[in-house]
Design an enzyme around this catalytic site. Sequence first.
Site, PDB file in Angstrom:
ATOM      1  N   HIS A  55       0.232   2.402   4.856  1.00 10.88           N
ATOM      2  CA  HIS A  55       0.318   2.400   3.383  1.00 10.88           C
ATOM      3  C   HIS A  55       1.497   1.516   2.985  1.00 10.88           C
ATOM      4  O   HIS A  55       2.624   1.971   2.848  1.00 10.88           O
ATOM      5  CB  HIS A  55       0.494   3.843   2.893  1.00 10.88           C
ATOM      6  CG  HIS A  55       0.494   3.999   1.396  1.00 10.88           C
ATOM      7  ND1 HIS A  55       0.198   5.193   0.769  1.00 10.88           N
ATOM      8  CD2 HIS A  55       0.772   3.124   0.394  1.00 10.88           C
ATOM      9  CE1 HIS A  55       0.288   5.061  -0.537  1.00 10.88           C
ATOM     10  NE2 HIS A  55       0.649   3.804  -0.796  1.00 10.88           N
ATOM     11  N   HIS A 111       2.007  -1.890   0.342  1.00 10.42           N
ATOM     12  CA  HIS A 111       1.465  -2.894  -0.594  1.00 10.42           C
ATOM     13  C   HIS A 111       2.227  -4.182  -0.328  1.00 10.42           C
ATOM     14  O   HIS A 111       3.458  -4.198  -0.454  1.00 10.42           O
ATOM     15  CB  HIS A 111       1.679  -2.449  -2.035  1.00 10.42           C
ATOM     16  CG  HIS A 111       1.041  -1.134  -2.358  1.00 10.42           C
ATOM     17  ND1 HIS A 111      -0.169  -1.036  -2.993  1.00 10.42           N
ATOM     18  CD2 HIS A 111       1.445   0.141  -2.113  1.00 10.42           C
ATOM     19  CE1 HIS A 111      -0.486   0.242  -3.130  1.00 10.42           C
ATOM     20  NE2 HIS A 111       0.473   0.980  -2.610  1.00 10.42           N
ATOM     21  N   HIS A 116      -5.660   5.897  -3.494  1.00 14.41           N
ATOM     22  CA  HIS A 116      -4.483   6.635  -3.937  1.00 14.41           C
ATOM     23  C   HIS A 116      -4.981   7.812  -4.780  1.00 14.41           C
ATOM     24  O   HIS A 116      -5.761   7.609  -5.726  1.00 14.41           O
ATOM     25  CB  HIS A 116      -3.588   5.765  -4.822  1.00 14.41           C
ATOM     26  CG  HIS A 116      -2.759   4.755  -4.080  1.00 14.41           C
ATOM     27  ND1 HIS A 116      -3.301   3.829  -3.238  1.00 14.41           N
ATOM     28  CD2 HIS A 116      -1.416   4.542  -4.069  1.00 14.41           C
ATOM     29  CE1 HIS A 116      -2.314   3.080  -2.738  1.00 14.41           C
ATOM     30  NE2 HIS A 116      -1.163   3.488  -3.224  1.00 14.41           N
ATOM     31  N   GLU A 157      -0.905  11.526  -6.240  1.00 19.53           N
ATOM     32  CA  GLU A 157       0.511  11.096  -6.253  1.00 19.53           C
ATOM     33  C   GLU A 157       1.087  11.662  -7.555  1.00 19.53           C
ATOM     34  O   GLU A 157       1.935  12.546  -7.532  1.00 19.53           O
ATOM     35  CB  GLU A 157       0.603   9.564  -6.211  1.00 19.53           C
ATOM     36  CG  GLU A 157       2.042   9.020  -6.280  1.00 19.53           C
ATOM     37  CD  GLU A 157       2.099   7.488  -6.379  1.00 19.53           C
ATOM     38  OE1 GLU A 157       1.096   6.851  -6.746  1.00 19.53           O
ATOM     39  OE2 GLU A 157       3.194   6.932  -6.115  1.00 19.53           O
ATOM     40  N   ASP A 180       5.146   2.296   1.475  1.00 13.44           N
ATOM     41  CA  ASP A 180       4.594   2.033   0.148  1.00 13.44           C
ATOM     42  C   ASP A 180       5.029   0.665  -0.399  1.00 13.44           C
ATOM     43  O   ASP A 180       4.283  -0.298  -0.283  1.00 13.44           O
ATOM     44  CB  ASP A 180       4.962   3.163  -0.823  1.00 13.44           C
ATOM     45  CG  ASP A 180       3.957   3.351  -1.955  1.00 13.44           C
ATOM     46  OD1 ASP A 180       2.923   2.665  -1.940  1.00 13.44           O
ATOM     47  OD2 ASP A 180       4.193   4.200  -2.833  1.00 13.44           O
ATOM     48  N   ASP A 181       6.204   0.586  -1.019  1.00 14.74           N
ATOM     49  CA  ASP A 181       6.726  -0.661  -1.594  1.00 14.74           C
ATOM     50  C   ASP A 181       8.182  -0.810  -1.167  1.00 14.74           C
ATOM     51  O   ASP A 181       9.104  -0.561  -1.952  1.00 14.74           O
ATOM     52  CB  ASP A 181       6.622  -0.603  -3.129  1.00 14.74           C
ATOM     53  CG  ASP A 181       5.198  -0.396  -3.594  1.00 14.74           C
ATOM     54  OD1 ASP A 181       4.421  -1.364  -3.579  1.00 14.74           O
ATOM     55  OD2 ASP A 181       4.842   0.756  -3.934  1.00 14.74           O
TER      56      ASP A 181
HETATM   57  N1  HPA Z   1       0.924   4.081  -6.507  1.00 13.49           N
HETATM   58  C1  HPA Z   1      -0.030   3.440  -7.179  1.00 13.49           C
HETATM   59  N2  HPA Z   1      -0.110   2.128  -7.210  1.00 13.49           N
HETATM   60  C2  HPA Z   1       0.775   1.405  -6.531  1.00 13.49           C
HETATM   61  C3  HPA Z   1       1.766   2.017  -5.817  1.00 13.49           C
HETATM   62  C4  HPA Z   1       1.843   3.431  -5.791  1.00 13.49           C
HETATM   63  O1  HPA Z   1       2.708   4.064  -5.173  1.00 13.49           O
HETATM   64  N3  HPA Z   1       2.496   1.015  -5.267  1.00 13.49           N
HETATM   65  C5  HPA Z   1       1.928  -0.155  -5.629  1.00 13.49           C
HETATM   66  N4  HPA Z   1       0.879   0.077  -6.414  1.00 13.49           N
HETATM   67 ZN    ZN Z   2       0.838   2.995  -2.662  1.00 12.79          ZN
END
Ligand code: HPA
Ligand code: ZN
Length: 326
Positions: free
Chosen positions: A14, A16, A194, A197, A275-276
Amino acid sequence: MKTRIEQLPKAELHIHIEGALEPELMFKLAQRNHKKLPFDSVEAAKQAYEFKDLKSFLDIYYQGANVLWREEDFYDLTWHYLQKAKKQNICHTEIFFDPQTHTNRGIPFEVIITGISEALKVARERLNISSHLILCFLRDLTIESAFETLKTATKYGDKIIAFGLDSAEKNNPPSKFKEVFDKVRAEGFLTVAHAGEEGTSDYIWQAINLLKVSRIDHGVRCIDDPNLVKFLADKQIPLTVCPLSNVKLKVFNSLGEHNLKTLLNQGLCITINSDDPAYFGGYLNENFIAITEALNLTKAELKKLVNNSFQASFLSQQEKENLFIQ
Ligand code: HPA
Ligand code: ZN
């Protein structure tokens, strides 16, 4: 000296790729493409990385992505992440990309996928990192836009293993995309989404029942529905959990309050991910180290998390067997 967790081989499921855009590279690409950034300096950008929720993060994330224009930009971004992955002993990675963020600015799909895929190919040859690519539809856009993206993407189908769903979750349920995911699966691709969250546990059920996902990205809100927790454990549907992201976006107030240890010990296939990483203060190892400290994860729990990362991947059974640690 590297800690045991830093030394262990692991998979990331996971990440991006647009979220791996470090401010230093963002400024370099802005200059190269003659684009203006809303920040005066790298330091100012870093200071702006304080988020109150998913939406406030996405606003900054999409602004950052505006510096990506040419094939070499997508290559450089991906290559930067892969070099970092190598240092962190990531031996396999499954990368999300958000083509609509770029095609909506007039950038051809081919430019995006060629730049990313070329870097993945070089990493396979030179860094011994295997990889898969997952295309994410932006859920705050329309299903028509998702269908159009799928049509273009199909021409590059050999480069894509699965389709996912990301961006602003609230009020954009998985059900909105049922028909396009039906087509995705009919064309032979896997699906992920996703869900849970910021959205409710019902969004996780929708992702399972309507989109037929192989994994849930995040999924931490499953805890609100004991039947769902039991289902995820029974079916071993993996969750790709992102601890530092969850605190940065206020899904949990602190790492100490994170529920991943509880879920792991209820038998769910939990994996750790970044994630990012350029926005949330750490790559995969930093996530492992911080959550291990905060939740006192045991050696056995860490081993389970690492083996789950292989088990939950889209590698073949034989490739998984070759990676499991004892
Ligand atoms: N959630 C949803 N969209 C996203 C995320 C995330 O954590 N990171 C990049 N796009
Ligand atoms: Zn994500």
